[in-house]
Each structure stands twice: as C-alpha cells, then as structure tokens.
Design a protein around this motif. Structure first.
Motif, PDB file in Angstrom:
ATOM      1  N   LEU A 117      19.644   7.541 -12.781  1.00 40.17           N
ATOM      2  CA  LEU A 117      20.015   6.763 -11.594  1.00 40.17           C
ATOM      3  C   LEU A 117      20.148   5.280 -11.932  1.00 40.17           C
ATOM      4  O   LEU A 117      21.067   4.599 -11.452  1.00 40.17           O
ATOM      5  CB  LEU A 117      18.969   6.954 -10.495  1.00 40.17           C
ATOM      6  CG  LEU A 117      18.940   8.325  -9.813  1.00 40.17           C
ATOM      7  CD1 LEU A 117      17.761   8.404  -8.849  1.00 40.17           C
ATOM      8  CD2 LEU A 117      20.241   8.575  -9.059  1.00 40.17           C
ATOM      9  N   THR A 118      19.245   4.794 -12.761  1.00 39.73           N
ATOM     10  CA  THR A 118      19.316   3.377 -13.162  1.00 39.73           C
ATOM     11  C   THR A 118      20.587   3.098 -13.949  1.00 39.73           C
ATOM     12  O   THR A 118      21.257   2.070 -13.742  1.00 39.73           O
ATOM     13  CB  THR A 118      18.081   3.017 -14.005  1.00 39.73           C
ATOM     14  OG1 THR A 118      16.892   3.278 -13.246  1.00 39.73           O
ATOM     15  CG2 THR A 118      18.113   1.548 -14.396  1.00 39.73           C
ATOM     16  N   GLY A 119      20.944   4.023 -14.854  1.00 44.62           N
ATOM     17  CA  GLY A 119      22.155   3.836 -15.633  1.00 44.62           C
ATOM     18  C   GLY A 119      23.405   3.830 -14.770  1.00 44.62           C
ATOM     19  O   GLY A 119      24.292   2.974 -14.940  1.00 44.62           O
ATOM     20  N   ILE A 120      23.494   4.770 -13.833  1.00 48.99           N
ATOM     21  CA  ILE A 120      24.655   4.814 -12.925  1.00 48.99           C
ATOM     22  C   ILE A 120      24.730   3.544 -12.099  1.00 48.99           C
ATOM     23  O   ILE A 120      25.804   2.938 -11.932  1.00 48.99           O
ATOM     24  CB  ILE A 120      24.564   6.055 -12.019  1.00 48.99           C
ATOM     25  CG1 ILE A 120      24.689   7.340 -12.846  1.00 48.99           C
ATOM     26  CG2 ILE A 120      25.646   6.017 -10.937  1.00 48.99           C
ATOM     27  CD1 ILE A 120      24.443   8.607 -12.056  1.00 48.99           C
ATOM     28  N   SER A 121      23.598   3.117 -11.599  1.00 51.99           N
ATOM     29  CA  SER A 121      23.563   1.934 -10.737  1.00 51.99           C
ATOM     30  C   SER A 121      23.929   0.671 -11.521  1.00 51.99           C
ATOM     31  O   SER A 121      24.743  -0.148 -11.077  1.00 51.99           O
ATOM     32  CB  SER A 121      22.182   1.786 -10.106  1.00 51.99           C
ATOM     33  OG  SER A 121      21.836   2.940  -9.371  1.00 51.99           O
ATOM     34  N   LEU A 122      23.344   0.487 -12.691  1.00 54.63           N
ATOM     35  CA  LEU A 122      23.631  -0.708 -13.488  1.00 54.63           C
ATOM     36  C   LEU A 122      25.094  -0.762 -13.911  1.00 54.63           C
ATOM     37  O   LEU A 122      25.716  -1.835 -13.901  1.00 54.63           O
ATOM     38  CB  LEU A 122      22.729  -0.729 -14.730  1.00 54.63           C
ATOM     39  CG  LEU A 122      21.266  -1.122 -14.500  1.00 54.63           C
ATOM     40  CD1 LEU A 122      20.487  -1.028 -15.802  1.00 54.63           C
ATOM     41  CD2 LEU A 122      21.165  -2.520 -13.917  1.00 54.63           C
ATOM     42  N   ASN A 123      25.649   0.373 -14.267  1.00 53.07           N
ATOM     43  CA  ASN A 123      27.055   0.409 -14.678  1.00 53.07           C
ATOM     44  C   ASN A 123      27.964  -0.067 -13.556  1.00 53.07           C
ATOM     45  O   ASN A 123      28.888  -0.868 -13.771  1.00 53.07           O
ATOM     46  CB  ASN A 123      27.423   1.824 -15.116  1.00 53.07           C
ATOM     47  CG  ASN A 123      28.828   1.920 -15.658  1.00 53.07           C
ATOM     48  OD1 ASN A 123      29.185   1.238 -16.621  1.00 53.07           O
ATOM     49  ND2 ASN A 123      29.654   2.749 -15.031  1.00 53.07           N
ATOM     50  N   ALA A 124      27.693   0.421 -12.329  1.00 52.46           N
ATOM     51  CA  ALA A 124      28.525   0.021 -11.194  1.00 52.46           C
ATOM     52  C   ALA A 124      28.270  -1.434 -10.811  1.00 52.46           C
ATOM     53  O   ALA A 124      29.219  -2.197 -10.543  1.00 52.46           O
ATOM     54  CB  ALA A 124      28.260   0.935 -10.003  1.00 52.46           C
ATOM     55  N   VAL A 125      26.994  -1.830 -10.782  1.00 55.12           N
ATOM     56  CA  VAL A 125      26.663  -3.196 -10.359  1.00 55.12           C
ATOM     57  C   VAL A 125      27.239  -4.227 -11.322  1.00 55.12           C
ATOM     58  O   VAL A 125      27.827  -5.239 -10.905  1.00 55.12           O
ATOM     59  CB  VAL A 125      25.132  -3.351 -10.242  1.00 55.12           C
ATOM     60  CG1 VAL A 125      24.754  -4.818 -10.067  1.00 55.12           C
ATOM     61  CG2 VAL A 125      24.606  -2.533  -9.071  1.00 55.12           C
TER      62      VAL A 125
END
Length: 375
Positions: free
Chosen positions: A17-25
């Motif tokens: 979840l952190t990876g998906i979120s950081l990539n988008a942010v």
C-alpha cells in the motif's frame, strides 16, 4: 514467536500500500507543482490507506453491511473525485477500490461492481479526446494495471485474514491441549490416589485402636501404611509423568487389604489370564475406584469382586451391600469417579454400568473387549 506470521503478513500489505501510494503521490506532486494540490493528494491517500488498513484488510474488524457500504462509498468518493483533478495519474487507486470490493463483498456482487469500475475508467479515457488510437493503448494499460492492483490487494488481504485465522486456531488448540492435560491430571489424581488415601485413613484408625491391646498387630498395620504411602507417592510421580500403567493383580491385593482393614468380608475371584496394557490398566483403575466407593459411600459388610473372560471381553464386577442411596447408570450429573471410569472404559470400546437394588446391594460392572489389549 507465534505472533511473527501475522506481523509479516501485515508488514507485506502495508509495504505494498505504501509503494502504490508513494508512486502516485510523487507523480502527482512532480507534475502539479502546487502546494495545495500536494496537501490534497496526501490527505486523500492517507484517508484511503486508513480505510484499507482499519476496516477492509483488518481481520479483527467487525464487518456489517452498513459499515461495508459506508466504507466502499467513502473509498469510491476518494478514488473518483480526484480523477477530475489529477487525471490518469490517479488511476492507480481504482485498483485499490476494486480490491476492496473483492475483499468485502460476495463474488456475485463483487465482480459486477469491478466491471463497473473498469467501465468507468474506459469511458473516462475514451471521452478525453477525439483520437481513439492513443486512448485504446491507455485503456488497455489502465485496465491491466487496475486488475493487477485489485488482485494484489485482494490476495494480500486474504493472506492477512488466513494467517490471522491460523494464528487464532493455533492459540485455541494450545488452550484446548492445556485444558485436556488439566483434565487428565485431575482424573488421574482422583482415580489413583482415592483408594490409597482412604486405605491409609482406615489403617490409621485401626492402628490407633490396636496400639494398647494388640501392639504387634498395630506394628503390622503401620508397616502396611508405609507400603501404601510409598505406593501413593509412586502414583503421584506416575501422574506427573503422564505414564500410567497399573497392575490388576496388585490392585486385587490392595483391595483385599483395604477392605479387610475396614472389617468388610471380601471375596475375590478371577480367571488365570494375565491382563496388561490398556485393558489391565483400565480394569485396575475401575477396581481401585470401585473399592474406594465401597469404603467411602457405603456401610458394607461384604464385598465380592470377580474378573471373568466372557465372549471376547473381560468383565469386572464389584458387588457390595450397605448402600442406602439409589444408583443409576453413568450420567452427566453422576459423581466424578463414575464419569471418569465411564470415559476410560468407553475409550477402549467397553461399557460401564452401575446398579443399585432395593435391598441396598450395589453393583459396578465394566465390560472391556479383549481386542483393545492390542491398542
């Protein structure tokens, strides 16, 4: 440690979840360049991840239809509303919404809703411009990416749930094992020590009466008490070790001694067959508890004990007089001794029956198949 598996599963989910979120942010902040957009992006992402971890993927969350509906609606708003601001760079979170749908809803409802999510993305991409070729490539890329994200979220959420269930099952099995061991210890202490302590008490009373007039016989009774106390100590050690083997011959001798000390006329008859292993131990336990009941719960003047081979089984019968209460077959409200004996006999495929006749004659009968000797 037993808790390490749930922690690892949760750590993997949080990392994804952190990876998906950081990539988008990072992509949105890099291309938008405004402070408020960055703040809005971070706020939306934190809300999505919080809902995912606090409810969707949390094994201990109490899930109801009302809460599930509210959570999915909140995630839908947090996923679809920013698309009109951030565009395709926010599409990664549609997979998060689709994964939550697969986790929270039954398949008959989940897959049509996932189809709605994908159709909405296709519609958004195809209506962005007049050129349909480039959007077709984009649509294919987004659909595949959305499904991969959805399946990853679904799989990891299920992994967390399964690991949590396995951990809870192991904890329950451990608790049941401890409870079973406590029950075994209680049964063994009750069944093994009852006769020894009762016999020691009777011998002590008898010795006290004999000290003045019959000192030699009193000395003999004291020697018997010493043997019985050592035997009780050996029984305690046997209970603690979990290795429980009794000799039917020895129990017959002890029954003779204990009943004679209580001034009960005792007669023991048995066949010459040697019984050892589970059958001998169980019958010895029944004999010990039966004699204990004669001493404790009756005013017996006589007691007859017989051990006979009968049609492929061994029958132990203990009969005595002096019973003033009605007896019955083992029942849930019976004493612990009878319940314990019934449990032990039934485990070998046998049967335990208890009868009381109107004249005060009490009968305890145990039938154990000889085939159980090989178990």
């Amino acid at each position: 440690m037993p808790e390490i598996a749930p922690r690892v599963a949760n750590s993997i989910l949080i990392s994804v979840l952190t990876g998906i979120s950081l990539n988008a942010v990072i992509g949105i902040i890099f291309h938008s360049g405004t402070f408020w957009r960055a703040v809005g992006t971070v706020a939306c992402v934190l809300c999505l991840v919080a809902l995912q971890l606090a409810y969707v993927s949390r094994p201990t969350a109490r899930k109801t239809w009302q809460r599930t509906t509210l959570v999915l609606l909140a995630q839908a708003v947090l996923v679809w509303a920013p698309i009109f601001v951030f565009g395709p760079r926010w599409h990664g979170f549609t997979g998060l919404l689709a994964g939550s749908v697969l986790v929270l809803l039954p398949a008959v409802l989940a897959w049509p809703l996932v189809g709605v999510v994908l159709t909405t993305i296709v519609f958004f991409e195809l209506t962005k411009g007049a050129n349909l070729v480039a959007p077709l490539y984009a649509v294919t890329y987004i659909i595949v990416g959305t499904m991969i994200t959805a399946l990853v979220i679904y799989g990891l959420s299920r992994l967390v749930q399964l690991v949590s269930d396995l951990h809870a099952a192991r904890h329950e099995l451990s608790r049941m094992a401890v409870a079973e061991e406590r029950l075994r210890f209680s049964r063994d202490v009750h069944d093994l020590l009852g006769l020894s302590l009762s016999a020691i008490t009777l011998k002590t009373e008898l010795t006290n009466r004999l000290l003045d007039d019959h000192p030699e016989r009193a000395r003999k009774e004291l020697e018997d008490m010493l043997v019985m106390s050592r035997r009780a100590l050996a029984d305690v050690r046997m209970v603690a070790s979990g290795k429980r083997e009794l000799s039917l011959d020895e129990e017959c001798r002890q029954a003779q001694s204990a009943l004679s000390a209580a001034e009960v006329d005792v007669r023991i008859e048995r066949d010459d067959r040697e019984l050892d292993g589970p059958v001998g131990t169980v019958l010895a336990t029944v004999l010990r508890e039966g004699v204990t009941n004669v001493l404790r719960h009756s005013e017996a003047e006589w007691c007859e004990i017989s051990v006979r081979d009968l049609d492929g089984k061994v029958r132990l019968v203990i009969a005595n007089d002096g019973v003033t209460v009605n007896g019955s077959s083992p029942a849930p409200n019976a004493g612990n001794g009878i319940r314990n004996l019934s449990h032990r006999v039934s485990r070998l495929g046998g049967e335990l029956t208890v009868e009381t006749e109107p004249d005060g004659r009490y009968l305890l009968r145990a039938d154990v198949p000889l085939a159980a000797a090989g178990r």
